[in-house]
Scaffold this motif. Structure first.
Motif, PDB file in Angstrom:
ATOM      1  N   LEU A 146      -6.980   7.351   1.539  1.00  0.00           N
ATOM      2  CA  LEU A 146      -7.794   6.437   2.235  1.00  0.00           C
ATOM      3  C   LEU A 146      -8.275   7.176   3.656  1.00  0.00           C
ATOM      4  N   ALA A 147      -7.159   8.067   4.298  1.00  0.00           N
ATOM      5  CA  ALA A 147      -7.401   8.807   5.440  1.00  0.00           C
ATOM      6  C   ALA A 147      -8.211  10.106   5.072  1.00  0.00           C
ATOM      7  N   THR A 148      -8.175  10.576   3.988  1.00  0.00           N
ATOM      8  CA  THR A 148      -8.803  11.935   3.726  1.00  0.00           C
ATOM      9  C   THR A 148      -9.883  11.976   2.991  1.00  0.00           C
ATOM     10  N   ALA A 149     -10.133  10.929   2.098  1.00  0.00           N
ATOM     11  CA  ALA A 149     -11.121  11.039   0.899  1.00  0.00           C
ATOM     12  C   ALA A 149     -12.724  11.080   1.682  1.00  0.00           C
ATOM     13  N   PRO A 150     -13.137  12.167   1.214  1.00  0.00           N
ATOM     14  CA  PRO A 150     -14.611  12.170   1.647  1.00  0.00           C
ATOM     15  C   PRO A 150     -15.532  11.069   1.250  1.00  0.00           C
ATOM     16  N   VAL A 151     -15.330  10.550   0.023  1.00  0.00           N
ATOM     17  CA  VAL A 151     -16.253   9.492  -0.518  1.00  0.00           C
ATOM     18  C   VAL A 151     -15.163   8.401  -0.813  1.00  0.00           C
ATOM     19  N   ILE A 152     -15.680   7.148  -0.679  1.00  0.00           N
ATOM     20  CA  ILE A 152     -15.039   5.900  -1.187  1.00  0.00           C
ATOM     21  C   ILE A 152     -15.978   5.047  -1.961  1.00  0.00           C
ATOM     22  N   ALA A 153     -15.664   5.005  -3.346  1.00  0.00           N
ATOM     23  CA  ALA A 153     -16.368   4.194  -4.069  1.00  0.00           C
ATOM     24  C   ALA A 153     -15.843   2.503  -3.981  1.00  0.00           C
ATOM     25  N   ALA A 154     -16.314   1.738  -3.613  1.00  0.00           N
ATOM     26  CA  ALA A 154     -15.709   0.465  -3.280  1.00  0.00           C
ATOM     27  C   ALA A 154     -16.498  -0.675  -4.122  1.00  0.00           C
ATOM     28  N   ALA A 208       0.998  -1.175  -0.162  1.00  0.00           N
ATOM     29  CA  ALA A 208       0.109   0.045  -0.052  1.00  0.00           C
ATOM     30  C   ALA A 208       0.811   1.252  -0.031  1.00  0.00           C
ATOM     31  N   SER A 209       0.633   2.216  -1.031  1.00  0.00           N
ATOM     32  CA  SER A 209       1.516   3.346  -1.063  1.00  0.00           C
ATOM     33  C   SER A 209       1.096   4.311  -0.127  1.00  0.00           C
ATOM     34  N   ALA A 210       2.321   5.199   0.033  1.00  0.00           N
ATOM     35  CA  ALA A 210       1.904   6.287   1.083  1.00  0.00           C
ATOM     36  C   ALA A 210       0.852   7.224   0.337  1.00  0.00           C
ATOM     37  N   ARG A 211       0.734   7.366  -0.825  1.00  0.00           N
ATOM     38  CA  ARG A 211      -0.098   8.193  -1.434  1.00  0.00           C
ATOM     39  C   ARG A 211      -1.796   7.473  -1.444  1.00  0.00           C
ATOM     40  N   LEU A 212      -1.784   5.973  -1.283  1.00  0.00           N
ATOM     41  CA  LEU A 212      -2.757   5.493  -1.082  1.00  0.00           C
ATOM     42  C   LEU A 212      -3.330   5.650   0.217  1.00  0.00           C
ATOM     43  N   ARG A 213      -2.358   5.642   1.235  1.00  0.00           N
ATOM     44  CA  ARG A 213      -2.627   5.567   2.530  1.00  0.00           C
ATOM     45  C   ARG A 213      -3.140   7.136   2.968  1.00  0.00           C
TER      46      ARG A 213
END
Length: 272
Positions: free
Chosen positions: A23-31, A15-20
């Motif tokens: 994940l911590a800041t995105a207001p919406v996660i479409a999974a 898991a890249s630092a950018r992904l982490r």
């Protein structure tokens, strides 16, 4: 914007630092599966306050327009269960809708089963073709493999473990001498790469194989040009006992090639 996030295909350390951060800041996660996405967050020790939205193959057409409109005002992070969204996974129709609507799309690159298997295969990597999952039905699978039989690029395919032996039998029929690699459980504890022809790998597969499977198959040899084929014919006649000059003359008369050119090419051929 729409953010495509590549997630680990096995090892959480990928898991890249950018992904982490996303994940911590995105207001919406479409999974693809919101439960799997939440498990990933817990495994990475990330406490997120995102709104989770399901985006999978059965609802993507209907969900894409609303998500794209939402992405005009806030970031929408797109995740699949493993690997890169859009590559044999949901996300393509969402990106297509976003592009048509003028909404920005970016990508957080990362783990890819396709590229990992290709790199580990030991087969040429300069040109390759990815063809997704092999068809489940035998007839469709045989037709696909027949269509790929003359493909000169290295082939990368996905397969389910319970169909591996059946698929290797089909590959052995279509491409019996082609080298290949069966890559299993990439980046995981029991990662394994088996190399050989489909015929050589079949007994192992018939014993039962578990895990995620990627197949990498050697490309076909380039087709001979008209001149190459004529020179090969000259060499076959020579091998059968005919003088090289006579063989060149006979093939030249039959094909229209210049006999002197065929003679010189056969004389300097690596097999001569």
């Amino acid at each position: 914007m729409i953010i495509l996030g590549a997630t680990p295909i096995g090892n959480l350390g990928d898991a890249s630092a950018r992904l982490r951060d996303a994940l911590a800041t995105a207001p919406v996660i479409a999974a693809e599966d919101t439960r799997t996405a939440k498990q990933l967050l817990r495994a990475l020790g990330i406490d997120a306050s995102a709104t989770f939205v399901a985006l999978h193959e059965h609802n993507e057409d209907a969900a894409a327009p609303a998500l794209v409109e939402r992405a005009r005002d806030e970031d929408v992070l797109v995740l699949t269960d493993a690997g890169m969204p859009t590559v044999s996974d949901p996300g393509f129709r969402l990106v297509q809708t976003a592009v048509a609507a003028g909404v920005e799309v970016t990508c957080l690159p990362g783990p890819s089963a396709v590229l990992t298997a290709l790199a580990l295969s030991g087969l040429p990597t300069d040109r390759f073709a990815f063809d997704g999952f092999l068809p489940r039905k035998a007839g469709e699978r045989d037709r696909l493999l027949a269509g790929l039989e003359r493909e000169e690029r290295t082939l990368v395919l996905f397969e389910a473990p319970h169909r591996l032996a059946e698929s290797l039998e089909a590959i052995a029929r279509a491409m019996p001498e082609r080298r290949m690699a069966v890559c299993r459980e990439l980046t995981k504890r029991f990662e394994e790469v088996r190399r050989g022809t489909a015929v050589e790998l079949l007994p192992w597969a018939q014993g039962g194989v578990k895990g995620e499977i990627v197949l990498v198959i050697e490309g076909a040899r380039p087709a001979l040009t008209g001149t190459d084929a004529a020179v090969e014919q000259v060499l076959r006649l020579q091998a059968g006992g005919m003088r090289l000059k006579d063989a060149a003359a006979e093939v030249a008369d039959a094909t229209g090639h210049a006999r002197n050119a065929l003679y010189r090419a056969a004389l300097t051929h690596p097999s001569s």
